[in-house]
Write an enzyme that holds these catalytic residues in place. Structure first.
Site, PDB file in Angstrom:
ATOM      1  CB  CYS A 207      -0.736  -0.068   1.294  1.00 31.69           C
ATOM      2  SG  CYS A 207      -1.956   1.451   1.256  1.00 31.69           S
ATOM      3  CB  CYS A 210      -0.380   2.177   5.935  1.00 35.04           C
ATOM      4  SG  CYS A 210      -1.424   0.688   5.288  1.00 35.04           S
ATOM      5  CB  CYS A 232      -4.608   3.089   5.402  1.00 33.60           C
ATOM      6  SG  CYS A 232      -4.195   2.805   3.747  1.00 33.60           S
ATOM      7  CG  ASP A 357      19.932  -8.400 -15.319  1.00 31.40           C
ATOM      8  OD1 ASP A 357      20.238  -9.696 -15.325  1.00 31.40           O
ATOM      9  OD2 ASP A 357      19.839  -7.971 -14.218  1.00 31.40           O
TER      10      ASP A 357
END
Length: 449
Positions: A207, A210, A232, A357
């Site tokens: 999130c 939070c 939240c 990569d």
């Protein structure tokens, strides 16, 4: 127009004419020449256009192509960059090749590399931005997903009045407060009472408020879906355009319903349905009726290197670009729906345009291949050792697995494969080389406009 801009434009258009008359094309060099003379040339070239910018990790090229198809039902001439040349020099070349249209304000639909959004918006203020998704991709260039999104946001902040048309199922697109008007699209074909989590190794599931792990009522794939935070209250925004039904899905077609309108595209994969909804959403934003969008999707034009179907001596060859784990896994899921026997060709390069990569292939679900009706495997490309070893670890049958680094030789060998259907998964520069080889043998037209 300044003298510098005029000279730059003349030089760019002349080089474009020469390359496409005598050298079978070229999408970057004219732009390089032009910007060398006038670094601010985009300000001049794009000043009279209404511009739609399409950006994100996966799906830019297909979303751009589908959007152009939809908009052509209303607009006579839509400027675009169909070959995926989406960095600054390629964008400049796109404007250089534009035909004069003095009757009305022209429209440009441009695929733009994430890091190049700011290079465009420094000079041109779009009417809309389209955000497809953000996944790990070419980490040597972009870094993690939040770094990639910041590159996009840096460009968006220069055009605060442009409407953002974003994938509402991607939590990252709801993580930064921007003043722009917003339109969200996504999937709404599920029960909102469900409470599930994404797989533990999925990116982007914290999130942004939070930092607890997000929950979902529904997951379409990876971190996309109807997300919410039970801690939240952060949750998916209200969708302006909703997919309410998934119809028949095959490796070569998808049917679905958006806003009550039945739609279908001649291309497989749930991930490509998102691209179609994005194109539909742009069309609605610019006044295209839903039924016209449906008709546009039926045109079924194949897209450069994106599930491009090629007839090779009677073989039904499908060429698919792969470049990161999420996209690769969606392609593997798509070909798993193939009912007929087929041959599998995996081509891996590691140039700048591919991402240097190659460790991302270890996050690919190649283990699923051995359960599919595959009668022949071929691996090749500049990093053939890596992709060959990856398939060996995945448990594919070594008795039906050939290794061929030379792409031209692979093209020559396709007519002798034991199946009618062939799926080729290739990174960008391998795809480009393969298309060149196909063109030289007359299986496709060389270049693309």
């Amino acid at each position: 127009m300044s003298l510098r801009s005029e000279l730059a434009t003349i030089a760019g258009k002349s080089s474009y004419w020469f390359l496409h008359t005598f050298m079978n094309g070229g999408s970057s060099l004219p732009g390089k020449i032009t910007t060398k003379i006038d670094p601010a040339i985009l300000k001049h070239l794009g000043k009279n256009y209404d511009v739609v910018v399409i950006t994100g990790t996966n799906g830019k090229t297909l979303t751009t192509a589908l959007t152009v198809q939809v908009l052509k039902t209303k607009y006579d001439n839509v400027l675009t960059n169909p070959s995926g040349s989406n960095m600054e020099q390629g964008l400049v070349t796109t404007f250089l090749k534009a035909k004069n249209n003095k009757n009305k304000r022209p429209l440009a639909v441009l695929e733009v590399d994430e890091a190049n959004v700011v290079k465009l918006t420094k000079y041109i203020k779009p009417v809309a931005f389209v955000f497809t998704n953000i996944f790990r991709d070419q980490m040597d260039r972009y870094g993690e997903i939040y770094t990639t999104y910041k590159k996009i946001i840096d460009g968006v902040k220069l055009a605060p009045k442009a409407t953002i048309i974003a994938n509402g199922d991607a939590p990252i697109f709801n993580s930064v407060d921007l003043p722009n008007p917003k339109i969200y699209y996504g999937f709404k074909n599920h029960n909102d009472e469900n409470d599930i989590k994404a797989e533990p190794n999925t990116d982007g599931i914290l999130c942004p408020v939070c930092e607890n792990i997000l929950h979902y009522h529904y997951i379409s794939y990876a971190n996309l879906g109807n997300y919410f935070c039970p801690h939240c209250g952060f949750k998916r925004p209200i969708l302006s355009h909703e997919l309410t039904k998934l119809g028949q899905l095959t490796p070569n077609s998808s049917s679905f319903t958006v806003d009550g309108q039945e739609l279908s595209i001649g291309i497989g994969g749930v991930y490509n349905i998102y691209n179609a909804i994005a194109a539909y959403s742009v069309g609605r934003f610019l006044g295209i009726k839903p039924e016209k969008a449906a008709e546009a999707f039926q045109s079924n034009d194949r897209v450069f290197g994106r599930q491009e179907q090629i007839n090779v001596e009677g073989k039904d060859v499908t060429l698919i670009l792969v470049k990161n784990p999420v996209g690769l896994n969606q392609v593997i899921d798509m070909i798993s729906k193939e009912k007929e026997d087929f041959s599998f060709i995996g081509l891996l390069n590691a140039n700048y345009a591919d991402g240097i990569d190659t460790s991302w292939i270890w996050d690919g679900e190649f283990e699923r291949l051995k359960n599919m009706p595959i009668k022949k495997y071929i691996t090749g490309g500049e990093r053939y050792r890596d992709i060959t070893f990856r398939l060996k670890v995945a448990g594919v049958d070594e008795n039906i697995h050939d290794v061929e680094p030379n792409l031209e030789k692979i093209v020559n060998d396709i007519p002798d494969l034991p199946t009618n259907k062939v799926y080729i998964l290739a990174t960008y520069t391998a795809m480009m080389q393969l298309r060149k080889d196909f063109a030289e043998k007359g299986y496709i037209k060389g270049g693309i406009e």
